[in-house]
Design a protein around this motif. Structure first.
Motif, mmCIF file in Angstrom:
data_model
loop_
_atom_site.group_PDB
_atom_site.id
_atom_site.type_symbol
_atom_site.label_atom_id
_atom_site.label_comp_id
_atom_site.label_asym_id
_atom_site.label_seq_id
_atom_site.Cartn_x
_atom_site.Cartn_y
_atom_site.Cartn_z
ATOM 1 N N THR A 138 0.853 -1.190 0.000
ATOM 2 C CA THR A 138 0.000 0.000 0.000
ATOM 3 C C THR A 138 0.886 1.236 0.000
ATOM 4 O OG1 THR A 138 -1.752 -1.124 1.220
ATOM 5 C CG2 THR A 138 -1.804 1.282 1.197
ATOM 6 N N ALA A 139 0.664 2.110 -0.968
ATOM 7 C CA ALA A 139 1.341 3.402 -0.995
ATOM 8 C C ALA A 139 0.440 4.411 -0.297
ATOM 9 C CB ALA A 139 1.611 3.838 -2.427
ATOM 10 N N ASN A 140 0.937 4.974 0.796
ATOM 11 C CA ASN A 140 0.204 5.998 1.543
ATOM 12 C C ASN A 140 0.724 7.361 1.100
ATOM 13 O OD1 ASN A 140 -1.315 4.404 3.936
ATOM 14 N ND2 ASN A 140 0.662 3.424 3.483
ATOM 15 N N LEU A 141 -0.028 8.005 0.241
ATOM 16 C CA LEU A 141 0.381 9.270 -0.349
ATOM 17 C C LEU A 141 -0.255 10.402 0.456
ATOM 18 C CD1 LEU A 141 -0.188 8.298 -4.098
ATOM 19 C CD2 LEU A 141 1.878 8.009 -2.706
ATOM 20 N N PHE A 142 0.570 11.160 1.165
ATOM 21 C CA PHE A 142 0.070 12.217 2.054
ATOM 22 C C PHE A 142 0.057 13.567 1.347
ATOM 23 C CE2 PHE A 142 1.815 8.976 4.947
ATOM 24 C CZ PHE A 142 0.698 8.755 5.748
#
Length: 522
Positions: free
Chosen positions: A498-502
């Motif tokens: 999972t890429a958590n893009l903030f």
């Protein structure tokens, strides 16, 4: 009078045909197509065909080989080769026989087998043919490339030999890499290669139509160092961070796995760049990576992102190593710097993270942050300043900071770091801090540490609450989508990524979050 084309034979003729031996499955080694079109190089050739006798008794095989333009003259022949029914007859013709018959030119040959069972002969097998190539071309003409840069593709133009011969292709080898073949057009070819060293050796060898090795040209050329790659985790040199994880868990076999980033959070198929192991054993042992923590950064002080691996536990607890990258995303070298992280009492950190120039000493090598014993029975966030030597770090200094929730239980927090653009230019270190038991996730930006006093300055940003609470995931920090804001990849069971893009960071509340899911494939 009408004649029926294809009418049935008399019963006696059919019976006679059934009693005849037969020949099938003609083949050569090296392989060639029976219909022609194959060019074999200057080598001996094995001819074979299967012999079948309906009566099941032993039989003999006959063989003949002729030049296609001289069918009346046998180049090689064999008769009365004893063969068991159902087995192959084999005839080996040496290269010298073909060379004598070819007279220095590429020449077409035709060959056949026939079976004989006590005077009952089969028909000759269908004519099979191939071309034999005895030729060898001279050394090609090639010029060393100019303006080459390490890790950047260049081209080398190859021209035919000065003796007038025309190779069908070339084999080239850059440094100690594997040979690669390219086809030539009228003896000319363009070779695309990527230099990996400051001084490179390119060897180009002429190949005939049959693959015979001819003359060789050897070139040495220099390649300049590229600008430093400041994109954390970009091992493939395309300016986009890549996912790097250790195998032996999450559905991946043992090794160091590199999944190229696509710039939007997704990753490409993972490649085991650590398949040969870290080099602790003479044989490839990828399982030696098991349990290590992988960090990326310019740990050799060069232009490329390298790999530092650290063992927080097990038989190698406290051990670290550095394996240099070359910007290609290719296999890691098995050799490199090895060392230890420990304090004066021999204690070592349970976690480490790349910290850029957070110590301010500017040695040209990244510092490390770690969670380590503080000497009083507790744990602390500690700084390990880098020496101006790859893989060497000063004794740690416990930093005078509490955890984001105001406690001292640093072992309950997981850290992951990356370098991003800093105010005023350059890069700064950003540190994610995650408490698994509660799901609190924070970001400390623009870190600066004083190894002498233990002072740490930073900008604290709350990122999320209830984030992956209790989950067993690995973290990797990077600016995944290159928007200037630190992001996090998580890798969990079954290779789930999972890429958590903030985005929209705020000092007063959780950041905006977009999640992109993928599965690691290999």
């Amino acid at each position: 009078m009408l004649i029926a084309v294809g009418s049935a034979q008399p019963a006696s003729a059919q019976s006679a045909d059934k009693d005849r031996p037969s020949v099938s499955s003609p083949a050569t080694s090296p392989a060639s197509a029976c219909a022609g079109g194959t060019v074999l190089g200057d080598t001996e050739v094995d001819f074979r065909a299967r012999m079948q006798n309906p009566a099941g008794t032993a039989l003999t095989a006959e063989f003949r080989l002729v030049r296609a333009d001289r069918p009346e003259t046998a180049v090689a022949a064999a008769g009365r080769l004893a063969v068991t029914s159902g087995q192959e007859a084999v005839v080996v013709v040496p290269a010298a026989t073909f060379e004598n018959a070819a007279g220095g030119r590429i020449t077409d040959f035709v060959w056949q087998f026939r079976a004989d069972a006590d005077g009952r002969k089969s028909q000759w097998s269908p004519q099979c043919r191939f071309s034999f190539d005895p030729t060898r071309q001279g050394a090609p003409v090639a010029a060393a490339p100019s303006g080459a840069v390490i890790g950047k593709p260049v081209t080398v133009t190859v021209a035919p030999p000065a003796d007038g011969s025309v190779p069908a292709g070339y084999s080239y080898q850059l440094n100690d890499g594997a040979p690669v073949e390219v086809r030539a057009d009228a003896g000319r070819a363009v070779i695309a290669l990527t230099p990996g060293r400051a001084v490179n050796t390119l060897t180009v060898t002429s190949l005939s139509p049959g693959g015979n090795v001819g003359g060789q040209a050897r070139l040495e050329f220099s390649a300049a160092a590229p600008p430093p790659n400041l994109t954390t985790a970009d091992l493939t040199g395309d300016g986009i961070p890549d996912l790097v994880t250790v195998g032996g868990r999450n559905g991946l076999p043992s090794g160091i796995w590199l999944a190229p980033g696509t710039g939007d959070g997704h990753v490409g198929p993972a490649v085991n760049i650590g398949a040969a192991g870290p080099g602790f054993n003479t044989e490839p042992t990828p399982s030696d990576w098991d349990g290590a923590l992988p960090l990326t950064g310019r740990f050799t002080g060069g232009s490329f992102q390298d790999l530092l691996f650290y063992y927080p536990g097990g038989i190698r607890a406290g051990h670290l190593g550095v394996r240099g990258g070359d910007g290609s995303g290719g296999p890691l070298p098995t050799g490199g710097v090895n060392g230890y992280l420990s304090d004066w009492s021999g204690s070592y950190p349970s976690q480490v993270a790349e910290a850029g120039t957070v110590s301010g000493r500017a040695t040209g090598f990244p510092d490390l942050l770690g969670i380590a014993p503080d000497g009083s029975g507790g744990t602390a966030l500690s700084i390990y300043p880098a020496y101006p030597i790859p893989g060497m770090f000063d004794m740690p200094t416990a930093l005078n900071v509490r955890t984001p929730d105001g406690a001292t239980d640093w072992n309950d927090w997981t850290i992951a770091s990356t370098e991003v653009a800093a105010p005023g230019g350059g890069t700064g270190t950003a540190l994610f801090l995650w408490k698994k038991s509660t799901g609190e996730l924070d970001l400390w930006k623009d870190l600066a540490a004083d190894p002498d006093t233990g002072a740490l300055t930073y900008q604290s940003v709350p990122m999320a609450t209830g984030w992956n609470t209790g989950a067993d995931v690995q973290l990797q920090a990077a600016d995944i989508n290159s928007d200037g804001t630190p992001d996090l990849w998580t890798v969990g069971a079954g290779g789930q990524v999972t890429a958590n893009l903030f985005h929209d960071l705020s000092a007063t509340g959780p950041a905006g979050l977009t999640q992109v899911s993928s599965t690691l494939t290999h």
